[in-house]
Design an enzyme around this catalytic site. Structure first.
Site, PDB file in Angstrom:
ATOM      1  N   HIS A   1       3.004  -2.541  41.051  1.00  0.00           N
ATOM      2  CA  HIS A   1       3.164  -0.950  39.978  1.00  0.00           C
ATOM      3  C   HIS A   1       1.748  -0.599  39.196  1.00  0.00           C
ATOM      4  O   HIS A   1       1.959  -1.924  38.337  1.00  0.00           O
ATOM      5  CB  HIS A   1       4.358  -0.438  39.802  1.00  0.00           C
ATOM      6  CG  HIS A   1       4.146   0.719  39.467  1.00  0.00           C
ATOM      7  ND1 HIS A   1       4.073   1.951  39.331  1.00  0.00           N
ATOM      8  CD2 HIS A   1       4.109   1.114  38.116  1.00  0.00           C
ATOM      9  CE1 HIS A   1       3.938   2.951  38.788  1.00  0.00           C
ATOM     10  NE2 HIS A   1       4.138   2.479  37.514  1.00  0.00           N
TER      11      HIS A   1
ATOM     12  N   GLU B   1       8.366  12.140  42.490  1.00  0.00           N
ATOM     13  CA  GLU B   1       8.768  12.871  41.500  1.00  0.00           C
ATOM     14  C   GLU B   1       8.092  13.462  40.898  1.00  0.00           C
ATOM     15  O   GLU B   1       8.325  13.861  39.569  1.00  0.00           O
ATOM     16  CB  GLU B   1       9.012  11.159  40.105  1.00  0.00           C
ATOM     17  CG  GLU B   1       7.295  10.658  39.896  1.00  0.00           C
ATOM     18  CD  GLU B   1       7.474  10.225  38.310  1.00  0.00           C
ATOM     19  OE1 GLU B   1       7.374  10.714  37.652  1.00  0.00           O
ATOM     20  OE2 GLU B   1       7.237   8.899  38.358  1.00  0.00           O
TER      21      GLU B   1
ATOM     22  N   CYS C   1       8.635   6.113  39.682  1.00  0.00           N
ATOM     23  CA  CYS C   1       7.711   5.824  40.671  1.00  0.00           C
ATOM     24  C   CYS C   1       7.909   4.942  41.430  1.00  0.00           C
ATOM     25  O   CYS C   1       7.490   4.015  41.991  1.00  0.00           O
ATOM     26  CB  CYS C   1       6.816   4.648  39.644  1.00  0.00           C
ATOM     27  SG  CYS C   1       5.695   5.456  38.519  1.00  0.00           S
TER      28      CYS C   1
END
Length: 519
Positions: free
Chosen positions: A264, A95, A129
């Site tokens: 994550h 990103e 993400c």
């Protein structure tokens, strides 16, 4: 039925498609979170205890997303002894955007020039993400498809996570992970076992095209993350139940079915709360949980709570953090090594957690285990899936070589240079002022970078970027210009012809200059 697959398809697929090799890169400098607390004038423990963070890695203006990816890809290829013509797909999940048209993948193709291999599918994939996971799924799907030509897929997840000065800044970080994907892998994806949830929300986004900084709604982001975890876990359990029923098994899926669980990791404390949340899901879905003994002991008061009302319920959170403490120690804590020491890497975050598990366990401890993986990207997109570790942990096996390749992870973290919060803030200010400048020469010292690191040398008047690589030997001077490779990488035949074999690491070329455009 959820999880059902046609038998004819299963018979035709390559066997055990998954991760064969994995490489991690993080910056060579960090700031102590305890010192940052004092510098920012916040209460002691706000970052270290409240967020669970010890150190935060960061990049100077010498590194950008392309340099991170160049470094981690070349490191994986050199350490694995692979030739570039053995790769048929390369995809980058990120990103961190420095060009709204040109992909980072096309910059990486310059590493392939000497091999003459231009037949490489894939570009960049972006959604906060989650982009690295989407790229990884694409790679697995390619190997299992009619498009596969027998070569490996290479997946790169990389990002530079920076925030404006304030409460979000200590949740930054930077790094990249490269993963080699093919059949007969020591970490095989379990077919049909992905639970995905996608939904529209403005929890974290980057609408300002001239700034690296995101717009963040912290409370909404936590709610989105936890609600996505609930939904993905529910879908995953339905799918694995369908598989078990076809196999004649009558059992209930729970945390007990995972040897390890990685998430994550925006910050470590959220991961600990996430494992507790999976136990909450197990508790609420169980038809008759034992609240007298075992992990659910003393939780009877929470039997009738509605899960959607518990995102910020401190009583529920405290009770299930306590109930899941042993599971956290055994299944998840080891995964937080890189996250705790380097911070949030965005797309590579969850794969840094996977690498941390592999680095801290022996092949024998890992063999046969199911590893649950929860990937989340704001906006939002999330998937919970599982990896099955091969049973073969013998010396020289694919698993043994994968684990051995990560054995230096702690030493690499320890070898970084500590930087004062004042110098860290100066670096952030410099990045803020020079981000996307044309006709710019970076100011950061090259000698502070790890040996073998790619770095930005110049951005010309047309925004075209040039890169060079620091010498592999810290004692040798920096070199510039094109050189001939001083090694001959062992060529590994395509997966169709031979079981993947990862040779011992070899030394790589000392320096090379490449760019992201013609000059």
């Amino acid at each position: 039925m959820p999880g059902s697959l046609p038998a004819v398809c299963e018979a035709a697929w390559p066997k055990d498609v998954g991760i064969i090799a994995l490489e991690v890169y993080f910056p060579s400098q960090y700031v102590e979170q305890a010192e940052l607390e004092e510098f920012d004038g916040v209460s002691a423990g706000k970052y270290t205890v409240g967020l669970g963070q010890a150190r935060m890695g960061f990049c100077s203006d010498r590194e950008d997303i392309s340099s991170l990816c160049l470094t981690v890809v070349q490191r994986l290829m050199e350490r694995s002894g692979l030739s570039y013509d053995s790769v048929g797909r390369l995809e980058v999940g990120t990103e961190t955007i420095i060009d709204k048209s040109k992909s980072s993948k096309t910059v990486l193709m310059q590493l392939f020039q000497e091999s003459g291999n231009t037949d490489v599918e894939g570009v960049d994939t972006t959604n906060a993400c989650y982009g690295g996971t989407a790229a990884l799924f694409n790679a697995v799907n390619w190997v299992e498809s009619s498009s596969w030509d027998g070569r490996y897929a290479l997946v790169v997840a990389g990002d530079i996570a920076v925030y404006a000065s304030g409460s979000a800044r200590p949740t930054g970080g930077a790094g990249a992970v490269a993963m080699l994907v093919g059949p007969n892998a020591p970490l095989a994806f379990e077919r049909g076992l992905r639970g995905t949830h996608m939904q529209h929300a403005y929890d974290f986004y980057k609408p300002d095209m001239v700034s690296e900084y995101p717009v963040v709604d912290g409370k909404l982001s936590i709610q989105c993350y936890l609600s996505a975890l609930d939904r993905c876990y529910s879908v995953y359990r339905n799918k694995i139940h369908g598989q078990w029923q076809r196999e004649g098994l009558d059992k209930r899926c729970s945390l007990e079915d995972f040897g390890f669980m990685v998430f994550h990791s925006p910050y470590c404390k959220l991961v600990q709360k996430s494992l507790a949340r999976l136990m909450l899901n197990d508790f609420l879905c169980h038809p008759s949980p034992d609240t007298e003994s075992g992990p659910f002991s003393g939780l009877d008061a929470f039997r009738d709570v509605k899960i959607e009302d518990t995102y910020f319920d401190r009583d529920v959170e405290k009770a299930f953090l306590k109930a899941s403490s042993e599971a956290f120690e055994n299944k998840t804590k080891a995964s937080l090594l890189i996250s705790n020491q380097n911070g949030n890497m965005y797309t590579p975050s969850v794969y840094g957690c996977l690498a941390s598990v592999l680095a801290q366990h022996t092949p024998q401890q890992l063999a046969g285990q199911r590893i649950g993986v929860f990937s989340y990207g704001s906006g939002f997109a999330a998937t919970l899936y599982s990896i099955k570790v091969t049973q073969d942990a013998t010396p020289g096996s694919a698993l043994d070589k994968l684990v051995s390749s990560l054995c230096d992870l702690q030493d690499r973290l320890d070898s970084r240079k500590k930087v004062s919060p004042h110098l860290f803030a100066q670096n952030m200010k410099l990045r803020e002022e020079t981000h996307h400048l044309a006709n710019y020469t970076p100011q950061g010292p090259v000698e502070d970078l790890f040996p073998g690191t790619w770095y930005l040398t110049r951005v010309d008047e047309k925004h075209r970027r040039q890169y060079s690589r620091r010498s592999m030997s810290a004692e040798r001077p920096l070199e510039a210009g094109l050189i001939t490779s001083c090694i001959t990488a062992e060529h590994i035949p395509s997966p169709l012809k031979k079981m993947p074999r990862i040779p011992a690491a070899t030394a790589g070329p000392e320096a090379l200059v490449i760019s992201n455009g013609d000059h």
